[in-house]
Design a protein around this motif. Sequence first.
Motif, mmCIF file in Angstrom:
data_model
loop_
_atom_site.group_PDB
_atom_site.id
_atom_site.type_symbol
_atom_site.label_atom_id
_atom_site.label_comp_id
_atom_site.label_asym_id
_atom_site.label_seq_id
_atom_site.Cartn_x
_atom_site.Cartn_y
_atom_site.Cartn_z
ATOM 1 N N GLY A 228 -19.116 19.065 1.101
ATOM 2 C CA GLY A 228 -19.071 20.133 2.180
ATOM 3 C C GLY A 228 -18.524 21.294 1.367
ATOM 4 N N THR A 229 -17.388 21.087 0.545
ATOM 5 C CA THR A 229 -16.714 22.247 -0.013
ATOM 6 C C THR A 229 -17.534 22.845 -1.080
ATOM 7 O OG1 THR A 229 -14.592 21.051 0.507
ATOM 8 C CG2 THR A 229 -14.429 22.797 -1.218
ATOM 9 N N SER A 230 -18.310 22.122 -1.661
ATOM 10 C CA SER A 230 -19.119 22.532 -2.839
ATOM 11 C C SER A 230 -20.104 23.470 -2.120
ATOM 12 C CB SER A 230 -19.875 21.554 -3.654
ATOM 13 O OG SER A 230 -18.656 20.690 -4.094
ATOM 14 N N MET A 231 -20.486 23.177 -1.100
ATOM 15 C CA MET A 231 -21.834 23.802 -0.398
ATOM 16 C C MET A 231 -21.160 25.233 0.122
ATOM 17 S SD MET A 231 -24.257 21.036 1.452
ATOM 18 C CE MET A 231 -25.183 19.847 0.396
ATOM 19 N N GLU A 475 -26.450 26.144 4.010
ATOM 20 C CA GLU A 475 -25.806 26.276 5.475
ATOM 21 C C GLU A 475 -25.742 24.783 6.111
ATOM 22 O OE1 GLU A 475 -23.794 28.415 8.243
ATOM 23 O OE2 GLU A 475 -24.220 29.137 5.917
ATOM 24 N N VAL A 476 -27.004 24.383 6.281
ATOM 25 C CA VAL A 476 -27.139 22.969 7.033
ATOM 26 C C VAL A 476 -26.251 21.912 6.401
ATOM 27 C CG1 VAL A 476 -28.869 21.449 8.035
ATOM 28 C CG2 VAL A 476 -29.385 24.042 7.793
ATOM 29 N N GLY A 477 -26.364 21.768 5.365
ATOM 30 C CA GLY A 477 -25.575 20.812 4.681
ATOM 31 C C GLY A 477 -24.045 20.828 5.000
ATOM 32 N N VAL A 478 -23.358 22.043 4.895
ATOM 33 C CA VAL A 478 -21.959 22.292 5.398
ATOM 34 C C VAL A 478 -22.023 21.709 6.869
ATOM 35 C CG1 VAL A 478 -20.290 23.627 5.808
ATOM 36 C CG2 VAL A 478 -21.694 24.134 3.663
ATOM 37 N N LEU A 538 -19.099 19.551 -7.273
ATOM 38 C CA LEU A 538 -18.660 18.362 -6.820
ATOM 39 C C LEU A 538 -18.141 17.667 -8.296
ATOM 40 C CD1 LEU A 538 -18.446 15.959 -4.679
ATOM 41 C CD2 LEU A 538 -20.850 15.494 -5.314
ATOM 42 N N SER A 539 -18.820 17.778 -9.197
ATOM 43 C CA SER A 539 -18.462 17.069 -10.399
ATOM 44 C C SER A 539 -17.161 17.463 -11.043
ATOM 45 C CB SER A 539 -19.502 17.316 -11.430
ATOM 46 O OG SER A 539 -20.745 16.708 -11.109
#
Length: 823
Positions: A228-231, A475-478, A538-539
């Motif tokens: 979520g933070t990455s997005m 947007e939707v991923g977060v 994320l990595s």
Amino acid sequence: MEEHDTIEESSVRLVGSSGSGSDSRWVDGAELDLESLSLSLLTGNEGREGYGSMRRRLVKKPKRVDSLDGEAMEIAGAHGHHSKDQTMWHTIALAFQTLGVVYGDMGTSPLYVFSDVFSKVSIESDVDILGALSLVMYTIALLPLAKYVFVVLKANDNGEGGTFALYSLICRYANVNLLPNRQAADEYISSFRLKLPTPELERALNIKETLERRSSLKTLLLLLVLMGTSMIIGDGILTPAISGAVVIISIFMLVALFSIQQFGTGKVGFMFAPVLALWFFSLGSIGIYNLVKHDITVLRALNPAYIYFFFKKNSKDAWSALGGCVLCITGAEAMFADLGHFSVRAIQIAFTCVVFPCLLLAYMGQAAYLMKHPDSAERIFYDSVPDALFWPVFVIATLAAMIASQAMISATFSCVKQSMALGCFPRLKIIHTSRRQMGQIYIPVMNWFLMIMCILVVAIFQSTTDIANAYGIAEVGVMIVSTTLVTLVMLLIWQTNLFLAVFFPLVFGSVELIYLSAVLSKIKEGGWLPLAFAACFLSVMYTWNYGSVLKYRSEVRGKISMDLMHELGLTLGTERVPGIGLLYNELVQGIPSSFGQFLLGLPAIHSTIVFVCIKYVPVPVVPKEERFLFRRLCPKDYHMFRCVARYGYKDVRKEDHRAFEQLLAESLEKFLRKEALDLALEGSMNELDFDSVSLLRSRNSGPPPAGGGNGDLRIPLMHDQRLEEAGTSTSEEAASALPSGLMSLDEDPSLEYELSALREAMDSGFTYMLAHGEVRAKKNSFFFKKLVINYFYGFLRRNCRAGAANMRVPHMNIIRVGMTYMV
């Protein structure tokens, strides 16, 4: 974590009411209730530390004060959540600022939503227009309004929002943090506000136990938060890129936008807010004009049945058009992620009173215009503007489009700061731009990185349609991550009715998954970009967290045993010279192995040693009177102490080292006096009957808190300075409870000797002892682990903010020693 990694050293625990430091008490050793205290008095079984000193079991209630953070004393609202208690006028002013920071992204969506939707669905009848309008209206009403304004904003962490704020909230109620440095004393920080699940709610207890027991669930939860933070960071790259239409103009606007970030969110907000206020007024006014002039019957779209008719008529094309419809809620996550810059009430007022009605009117007006001019779908916004207002609106729209990206830029800064504090991002320089709002920050490295990436995206894509395809996925991923975490908060912390807890993800999660299915179909049309950004960040974040956890476990395993310290004797196997050595390390208990390297490498060691641990706890702000825990290591004659300095992820650490040293020395002196008083009182314990002890407990401590728990560092450094100003002190209050024949503290020769030794050490100065550590994977490790730790994590450690700069210690007084941690 393996069993040998657990920390077994007995310690001290601060116990108190979560509401105020004034009701707290402090004891050393295991928590005692009245029955256990009575039993210990009757049996005479006194526990002992490893080096033979008595455990102090007297309860007191000293007031505490932050003794190390000079900067925090200068900042209004250092108590975190108390800073949110503001006047109505101040709240209205903050609400006005949110227009320029939080809602610019969502506010400019009428520029391109219908253009994108009707590029997938051609206008053949009223059903197409009314269906699209109904879809947009209910999407805004359901997700930003119903979900965020009425539910998600209430899941804030003492006024802080975002995925990491939710994670820290969950970490406080269930021990799911992979870094094993949690102490029972942390639960008694007032900003924890812990209300543990009650025994009657077995569901909450079962969830808590399951999360704590299974390491795979802890890792999965962390990965979800990191995703979520990455997005959100990906949003911070894509949002500015979508704001312009001409490449050269867009790049110029981006450079200007990122160049003014250094002035801070508050100043930028006040500068941008009038433009966005005028923009929302223009949207509402033009919408009303078009409704009245062209076709007011578009109000029929309030009937959600038109959504069904829209999908029935257009089937697959309607599903594809959802990718354009989702753009109407771009920036909705910023309402939560930017919460630390403002307040819940301010964001709610701005959205319900200004943003929501103006957006509805804007989309209704555009739909009314399309009813008469269906061929204008490609340029619907500018075509629907009255001719007399075209150029003024064009200028305002251009400025609003540039400002729109401010929401996700500010959100990116907040998320990076939170993730750094919780050990999930390499250390970067952070500049606090406001003394009133501690959440308003500026991170130079991230700012210029975002600018470069935005310019590359604009230069490569050169099309807002392709960028919009990419933006929808991020947007939707977060949103899906937020829905999942808030559901967990509802089950674990709020203890919501099961029906409501299931209803929340069932309704909102279903809508978000439908949108996600639509935007994922555009992977080849630009949707791969946010996934690539998210994978990269994320990595980085997971590798940093993974390496940090392994390094901490290695330090725990390598602790110097107390038996070895006793064998070395008072001189520690070397010469002791006057001075105070501050040895920075990450251990919350025990003596770090780096101290052994200093003993081997230095011809002499300081007469007084303080092991300083800078520790971040999962709360936004640690009140300054509850920040520091202090205890003695080894027997008295060794003059060795441990100080754990606890910070929240919003706390400011910018101390002047001279003030730091002075306050540390004062704190140490007060601690020694308290310790001597406790030992004196303990000596008289056998002379007191049980009723006297009970009375002393009730007077000085208040009722014991529920639960208890086993040892951690729990002794505060200092009592409240306000007591000194009033001419009283904790020592004087406690002294009145002593038997008349007990020796006064001023006459205690051992205390006077230790205080004189401390003053002599102060006169000789402070030295900062830092370990420059290299982390390497063990030779028998898997190849992939060696690759990640030796190269990727090693690269991040070498290029992040250096330890000395991060801890703000003077370079002239630093001694370094090299360490290699095999993990």
